[in-house]
Design a protein around this motif. Structure first.
Motif, PDB file in Angstrom:
ATOM      1  N   ARG A 161       6.523   6.829  11.079  1.00 57.53           N
ATOM      2  CA  ARG A 161       6.857   5.444  11.465  1.00 57.53           C
ATOM      3  C   ARG A 161       5.986   4.434  10.740  1.00 57.53           C
ATOM      4  O   ARG A 161       6.415   3.310  10.504  1.00 57.53           O
ATOM      5  CB  ARG A 161       6.683   5.255  12.969  1.00 57.53           C
ATOM      6  N   GLU A 162       4.762   4.854  10.400  1.00 53.45           N
ATOM      7  CA  GLU A 162       3.830   3.951   9.724  1.00 53.45           C
ATOM      8  C   GLU A 162       3.797   4.183   8.212  1.00 53.45           C
ATOM      9  O   GLU A 162       2.858   3.789   7.537  1.00 53.45           O
ATOM     10  CB  GLU A 162       2.421   4.114  10.308  1.00 53.45           C
ATOM     11  N   GLY A 163       4.811   4.839   7.679  1.00 53.34           N
ATOM     12  CA  GLY A 163       4.918   5.044   6.238  1.00 53.34           C
ATOM     13  C   GLY A 163       3.788   5.887   5.664  1.00 53.34           C
ATOM     14  O   GLY A 163       3.413   5.726   4.501  1.00 53.34           O
ATOM     15  N   GLY A 164       3.236   6.804   6.453  1.00 56.48           N
ATOM     16  CA  GLY A 164       2.163   7.685   5.991  1.00 56.48           C
ATOM     17  C   GLY A 164       0.776   7.080   6.111  1.00 56.48           C
ATOM     18  O   GLY A 164      -0.209   7.729   5.742  1.00 56.48           O
ATOM     19  N   ASP A 165       0.653   5.876   6.633  1.00 59.17           N
ATOM     20  CA  ASP A 165      -0.642   5.207   6.781  1.00 59.17           C
ATOM     21  C   ASP A 165      -1.441   5.871   7.910  1.00 59.17           C
ATOM     22  O   ASP A 165      -1.093   5.736   9.087  1.00 59.17           O
ATOM     23  CB  ASP A 165      -0.414   3.725   7.076  1.00 59.17           C
ATOM     24  N   LEU A 166      -2.510   6.604   7.530  1.00 56.72           N
ATOM     25  CA  LEU A 166      -3.308   7.324   8.526  1.00 56.72           C
ATOM     26  C   LEU A 166      -3.934   6.385   9.556  1.00 56.72           C
ATOM     27  O   LEU A 166      -3.950   6.681  10.752  1.00 56.72           O
ATOM     28  CB  LEU A 166      -4.425   8.128   7.848  1.00 56.72           C
ATOM     29  N   PHE A 167      -4.480   5.280   9.104  1.00 57.90           N
ATOM     30  CA  PHE A 167      -5.132   4.334  10.009  1.00 57.90           C
ATOM     31  C   PHE A 167      -4.157   3.859  11.085  1.00 57.90           C
ATOM     32  O   PHE A 167      -4.445   3.912  12.274  1.00 57.90           O
ATOM     33  CB  PHE A 167      -5.687   3.142   9.206  1.00 57.90           C
ATOM     34  N   MET A 168      -2.980   3.418  10.676  1.00 61.84           N
ATOM     35  CA  MET A 168      -1.999   2.892  11.628  1.00 61.84           C
ATOM     36  C   MET A 168      -1.375   4.012  12.474  1.00 61.84           C
ATOM     37  O   MET A 168      -1.149   3.843  13.664  1.00 61.84           O
ATOM     38  CB  MET A 168      -0.916   2.110  10.885  1.00 61.84           C
TER      39      MET A 168
END
Length: 197
Positions: A161-168
């Protein structure tokens, strides 16, 4: 007799420090895919395409076993836990070090951990997920493979859902999307579980 069993279970339950995942509406296709991922009852038996891959796995298992010994002193319990983490993380397309870092932060490797908001088990899964994706029985979240599978599938969903963004994605997993402390803690803990050459 039953109350003694319940009291025994309650004495093993330890509070964990978890955030509060938010129940979000899911499209039917997403709910179906997640439910299917949770219900595929494949056992955590590693399969390898070649000898080199098997040796890499055995090196990982030995190194992680040494690092986890203080939390899980019994070899058989430790091995089963690590085999399951390895299997479920790969199955969900996640790095085992990330999953181990998440477990360290969420429950400190306590199978019966319960947070102040009711999240359960190793990966601190909120009980609503058993209703959304399972049969509605939150007690199953204390089963090791079930908990690790739910945690990995949910984390994969949030990362997607966050496009692979680990932080988010990690923030969404914890219910603290956009805030640094939780993702920072997991990514810091992840360093403890990276296999160095």
């Amino acid at each position: 007799m039953r109350s003694c069993g319940l009291l025994g279970l309650l004495s093993k339950i330890e509070l964990a420090q978890a955030g509060s995942q938010i129940e979000e509406p899911l499209a039917d296709a997403v709910r179906g895919a997640l439910s299917s991922a949770v219900h595929n009852a494949a056992p955590p038996v590693p399969e390898f395409s070649n000898t080199e891959a098997r040796l890499a796995y055995l090196r990982w298992l030995a190194a992680m076993s040494d690092r986890l010994r203080s939390k899980k002193p019994d070899w058989a319990v430790r091995r089963e836990f690590l085999e399951t983490v390895w299997y479920e993380s790969h199955r969900a397309g996640l790095e085992p070090a990330l999953v181990l870092g998440l477990v360290q932060v969420e429950s400190n490797f306590r199978k019966f951990a319960v947070s102040s908001v009711g999240a359960r088990g190793y990966t601190q899964v909120m009980p609503f997920w058993t209703r959304v994706l399972g049969d509605g029985d939150p007690a199953k979240l204390f089963h090791m493979q079930t908990n690790l599978r739910f945690g990995c599938v949910i984390l994969r969903h949030y990362l997607d859902r966050e496009g692979g963004d680990l932080f988010m994605g990690l923030g969404r997993y914890n219910g603290s999307r956009g805030k640094a402390p939780y993702p920072g803690a997991v990514l810091s803990a992840r360093k403890n579980w990276v296999l160095t050459p």
